[in-house]
Design a protein around this motif. Structure first.
Motif, PDB file in Angstrom:
ATOM      1  N   MET A   1      15.939  -9.735 -19.728  1.00 45.13           N
ATOM      2  CA  MET A   1      15.384  -8.481 -18.720  1.00 45.13           C
ATOM      3  C   MET A   1      15.217  -8.907 -17.364  1.00 45.13           C
ATOM      4  N   LYS A   2      15.607  -8.039 -16.648  1.00 50.65           N
ATOM      5  CA  LYS A   2      15.227  -8.267 -15.097  1.00 50.65           C
ATOM      6  C   LYS A   2      14.148  -8.332 -14.688  1.00 50.65           C
ATOM      7  N   ASN A   3      13.691  -9.080 -13.457  1.00 50.67           N
ATOM      8  CA  ASN A   3      12.477  -9.045 -13.008  1.00 50.67           C
ATOM      9  C   ASN A   3      12.097  -7.455 -12.275  1.00 50.67           C
ATOM     10  N   LEU A   4      10.809  -7.289 -12.801  1.00 58.04           N
ATOM     11  CA  LEU A   4      10.086  -5.778 -12.374  1.00 58.04           C
ATOM     12  C   LEU A   4       9.773  -5.674 -11.142  1.00 58.04           C
ATOM     13  N   SER A   5       9.918  -4.377 -10.802  1.00 54.22           N
ATOM     14  CA  SER A   5       9.477  -4.201  -9.229  1.00 54.22           C
ATOM     15  C   SER A   5       7.990  -3.822  -9.458  1.00 54.22           C
ATOM     16  N   GLN A   6       7.296  -3.894  -8.040  1.00 55.58           N
ATOM     17  CA  GLN A   6       6.019  -3.501  -7.777  1.00 55.58           C
ATOM     18  C   GLN A   6       5.289  -2.145  -8.594  1.00 55.58           C
ATOM     19  N   GLU A   7       6.625  -1.273  -8.339  1.00 56.99           N
ATOM     20  CA  GLU A   7       6.252   0.265  -8.752  1.00 56.99           C
ATOM     21  C   GLU A   7       6.674   0.187 -10.310  1.00 56.99           C
ATOM     22  N   GLU A   8       7.388  -0.795 -10.779  1.00 60.83           N
ATOM     23  CA  GLU A   8       7.514  -0.719 -12.185  1.00 60.83           C
ATOM     24  C   GLU A   8       6.477  -1.383 -12.919  1.00 60.83           C
ATOM     25  N   THR A   9       5.778  -2.364 -12.406  1.00 63.36           N
ATOM     26  CA  THR A   9       4.563  -2.958 -13.167  1.00 63.36           C
ATOM     27  C   THR A   9       3.209  -2.198 -12.826  1.00 63.36           C
ATOM     28  N   LYS A  10       3.347  -1.458 -11.774  1.00 60.66           N
ATOM     29  CA  LYS A  10       2.296  -0.573 -11.468  1.00 60.66           C
ATOM     30  C   LYS A  10       2.143   0.212 -12.433  1.00 60.66           C
ATOM     31  N   ARG A  11       3.305   1.238 -12.772  1.00 67.64           N
ATOM     32  CA  ARG A  11       3.224   2.134 -13.884  1.00 67.64           C
ATOM     33  C   ARG A  11       2.903   1.685 -15.319  1.00 67.64           C
ATOM     34  N   ILE A  12       3.381   0.384 -15.635  1.00 65.57           N
ATOM     35  CA  ILE A  12       3.019  -0.139 -16.816  1.00 65.57           C
ATOM     36  C   ILE A  12       1.427  -0.481 -16.886  1.00 65.57           C
ATOM     37  N   CYS A  13       0.736  -1.010 -15.895  1.00 60.95           N
ATOM     38  CA  CYS A  13      -0.540  -1.301 -15.835  1.00 60.95           C
ATOM     39  C   CYS A  13      -1.377  -0.021 -15.998  1.00 60.95           C
ATOM     40  N   ASP A  14      -0.909   1.091 -15.217  1.00 59.74           N
ATOM     41  CA  ASP A  14      -1.639   2.307 -15.274  1.00 59.74           C
ATOM     42  C   ASP A  14      -1.742   2.844 -16.506  1.00 59.74           C
ATOM     43  N   LYS A  15      -0.624   2.688 -17.226  1.00 63.84           N
ATOM     44  CA  LYS A  15      -0.606   3.370 -18.522  1.00 63.84           C
ATOM     45  C   LYS A  15      -1.283   2.687 -19.539  1.00 63.84           C
ATOM     46  N   VAL A  16      -1.499   1.302 -19.563  1.00 63.85           N
ATOM     47  CA  VAL A  16      -2.318   0.553 -20.342  1.00 63.85           C
ATOM     48  C   VAL A  16      -3.652   1.012 -20.047  1.00 63.85           C
ATOM     49  N   LEU A  17      -4.114   0.891 -18.941  1.00 63.78           N
ATOM     50  CA  LEU A  17      -5.672   0.939 -18.603  1.00 63.78           C
ATOM     51  C   LEU A  17      -5.855   2.762 -19.080  1.00 63.78           C
ATOM     52  N   SER A  18      -4.845   3.597 -18.925  1.00 66.44           N
ATOM     53  CA  SER A  18      -5.170   4.979 -19.497  1.00 66.44           C
ATOM     54  C   SER A  18      -5.347   5.091 -20.931  1.00 66.44           C
ATOM     55  N   LEU A  19      -4.907   4.001 -21.572  1.00 65.17           N
ATOM     56  CA  LEU A  19      -4.979   4.233 -23.087  1.00 65.17           C
ATOM     57  C   LEU A  19      -6.223   3.681 -23.572  1.00 65.17           C
ATOM     58  N   THR A  20      -6.870   3.034 -22.967  1.00 68.12           N
ATOM     59  CA  THR A  20      -8.009   2.133 -23.483  1.00 68.12           C
ATOM     60  C   THR A  20      -9.627   3.188 -23.657  1.00 68.12           C
ATOM     61  N   LYS A  21      -9.988   2.767 -24.830  1.00 74.32           N
ATOM     62  CA  LYS A  21     -11.348   3.507 -24.790  1.00 74.32           C
ATOM     63  C   LYS A  21     -12.603   2.554 -24.636  1.00 74.32           C
ATOM     64  N   ALA A  22     -12.157   1.333 -24.265  1.00 68.23           N
ATOM     65  CA  ALA A  22     -13.198   0.172 -23.977  1.00 68.23           C
ATOM     66  C   ALA A  22     -14.007   0.515 -22.791  1.00 68.23           C
ATOM     67  N   ASP A  23     -15.121  -0.667 -22.743  1.00 70.20           N
ATOM     68  CA  ASP A  23     -16.011  -0.272 -21.608  1.00 70.20           C
ATOM     69  C   ASP A  23     -15.218  -0.964 -20.294  1.00 70.20           C
ATOM     70  N   GLN A  24     -14.460  -2.011 -20.572  1.00 70.89           N
ATOM     71  CA  GLN A  24     -13.741  -2.510 -19.360  1.00 70.89           C
ATOM     72  C   GLN A  24     -12.167  -2.978 -19.896  1.00 70.89           C
ATOM     73  N   CYS A  25     -11.203  -2.973 -19.064  1.00 66.29           N
ATOM     74  CA  CYS A  25      -9.934  -3.620 -19.323  1.00 66.29           C
ATOM     75  C   CYS A  25      -9.240  -4.338 -18.293  1.00 66.29           C
ATOM     76  N   GLU A  26      -8.437  -5.556 -18.684  1.00 66.74           N
ATOM     77  CA  GLU A  26      -7.995  -6.102 -17.697  1.00 66.74           C
ATOM     78  C   GLU A  26      -6.443  -6.576 -18.250  1.00 66.74           C
ATOM     79  N   VAL A  27      -5.331  -6.252 -17.321  1.00 60.99           N
ATOM     80  CA  VAL A  27      -4.098  -6.290 -17.491  1.00 60.99           C
ATOM     81  C   VAL A  27      -3.365  -7.304 -16.914  1.00 60.99           C
TER      82      VAL A  27
END
Length: 445
Positions: A1-27
């Motif tokens: 797999m190619k190394n991801l760009s900043q925009e691609e990683t930001k989209r993935i991180c934002d997606k993970v953060l939007s999915l959680t129901k916990a009090d806090q989340c780190e990615v």
């Protein structure tokens, strides 16, 4: 797999953060592309390319935490990882030392990516091995080595608005060259971020020369000697001490920085005044990520030892809060001041002593004094009247880096290294040290 760009990683991180129901989340999202070539007995044995991507999600309900990791980044896999982390958090006991994820940080980018390194291909790796092997054969020597080049990205994010992205590259090379009868051995190691600074010929020639010069080694009586330690020999000893610059270990009486009766030795002069050590994420020679991956806190320039005095220690978020201190990101590099003098100049200024190419098989004897035991190898020589007189048999030593840094006669030019027992990038000088304690002879070459 190619190394991801900043925009691609930001989209993935934002997606993970939007999915959680916990009090806090780190990615933490990272990926790497690592090429390698290995050779032994003057022949290539393995070569390859490894690509990997990994995402770790950590969530908390109150003081209960859970972590899940995956290497698939489609939306379904991301949600599955988040739910797994949440399930684990609900089942976990409360962490009495739990600390909330940090607030938004300012990360000043450091120069850790070099295109020349990222462009390394199989032909480049083959040439590294070819020169080492061919020149060793010409000198009737046997070579073994390992070369790796890495290009990677790292992205971090949390539910408090933290986001960081950076790419970095690195080259690591070690080579051991021996005579056919096994009586002489030479070694060299090189670690750089920018492949433009790497010279495979230079490194191999150093190992070859030492192998040729180390034949017919003579026994020297064990004892205390003035030694000239090349940077690789110095760094593998010093990392054991640098790993102890943790305030909690010191405050709890578990390190050489502990003070009798409690507390630590901050501000005390423990070393020669020539000793100055600092960390700087933006140093052009050993730049590192501007954040600490474990805490997500921003790193800063810190003077760790200043004119021989203890000037700074690492405080985790938990221990900083407990002690009323400010937490910052743990260091990613260690830089020690030196001079412009070459190792040859240090030798020229030595009336009688021992030149040590490499220290090896180092083990801790006493954590309170950082007393270590280990062996010299791959080129140990006797110095007399400023010149290398002859090779000598290797020694076992019992020595503390604390004592070493109190017995400095002269410092040399720092070199870029990676410590075998440390995650730090290192910039450490050669040094001439008095009264280094060799306790017995070793049969190893």
């Amino acid at each position: 797999m190619k190394n991801l760009s900043q925009e691609e990683t930001k989209r993935i991180c934002d997606k993970v953060l939007s999915l959680t129901k916990a009090d806090q989340c780190e990615v933490n999202l990272s990926g790497s592309r690592t090429g390698n070539i290995r050779y032994a007995r003057n022949a290539v044995s393995t070569a390859g390319l490894i690509e990997d991507t990994q995402l770790a999600v950590s969530v908390a309900f109150g003081k209960k935490q859970g972590v899940a990791t995956i290497n698939e980044l489609d939306d379904k896999s991301l949600e599955k990882a988040v739910r797994r982390a949440e399930d684990l958090a609900r089942l976990a006991p409360e962490n009495p030392e739990f600390m909330p994820t940090p607030g938004k940080q300012q990360y000043k980018a450091s120069e850790t990516f070099f295109q020349k390194t990222a462009d390394i291909d199989p032909e480049f790796r083959a040439q590294v091995a070819a020169y080492s092997i061919e020149n060793s054969k010409k000198n009737k020597l046997v070579a073994a080595g390992f070369f790796t080049d890495t290009s990677k990205f790292t992205a971090i994010a949390n539910s408090n608005g933290v986001f960081g992205f950076q790419r970095d590259t690195g080259v690591d090379f070690t080579v051991t060259v021996r005579t056919e009868d096994g009586r002489g051995s030479g070694w060299a190691k090189r670690s750089v971020g920018d492949a433009a600074l790497f010279d495979a010929r230079e490194a191999s020639d150093v190992a070859i020369e030492k192998a040729l010069r180390s034949v017919e080694a003579k026994a020297l009586e064990p004892g205390r000697y003035t030694v000239v330690l090349e940077p690789a020999a110095t760094s593998d000893i010093l990392v054991y001490m640098f790993n102890d610059f943790d305030a909690r270990q010191a405050d709890e009486g578990r390190s050489f920085l502990s003070k009798k009766g409690g507390g630590n030795r901050m501000g005390e002069k423990l070393f020669d005044e020539q000793v100055n050590v600092w960390t700087d994420p933006w140093d052009k020679n050993v730049a590192v990520l501007p954040w600490d991956n474990n805490s997500m806190l921003a790193r800063e320039h810190q003077d760790i030892i200043k004119n021989g005095k203890i000037n700074a220690m690492n405080y985790s978020m938990y221990w900083a809060k407990k002690q009323g201190k400010r937490a910052i990101g743990a260091p990613g590099n260690i830089i020690m001041a030196g001079t412009n003098k070459s190792t040859e100049e240090l030798i020229a200024n030595t009336k009688k002593g021992v030149l040590v190419t490499r220290t090896w098989y180092i083990r801790m004897v006493d954590p309170q004094s950082v007393l270590l035991t280990g062996l010299t190898r791959d080129g140990t020589f006797y110095i007399e009247n400023g010149k290398i007189k002859h090779p000598i048999k290797n020694f076992r030593f019992n020595e503390s880096p604390v004592s070493m840094l109190n017995n400095i006669d002269e410092l040399g030019k720092p070199e870029i290294l990676s410590g075998d027992e440390s995650e730090y990038q290192l910039l450490i000088p050669a040094m001439r040290v008095r009264d280094f304690n060799f306790t017995s002879l070793s049969d190893a070459v």
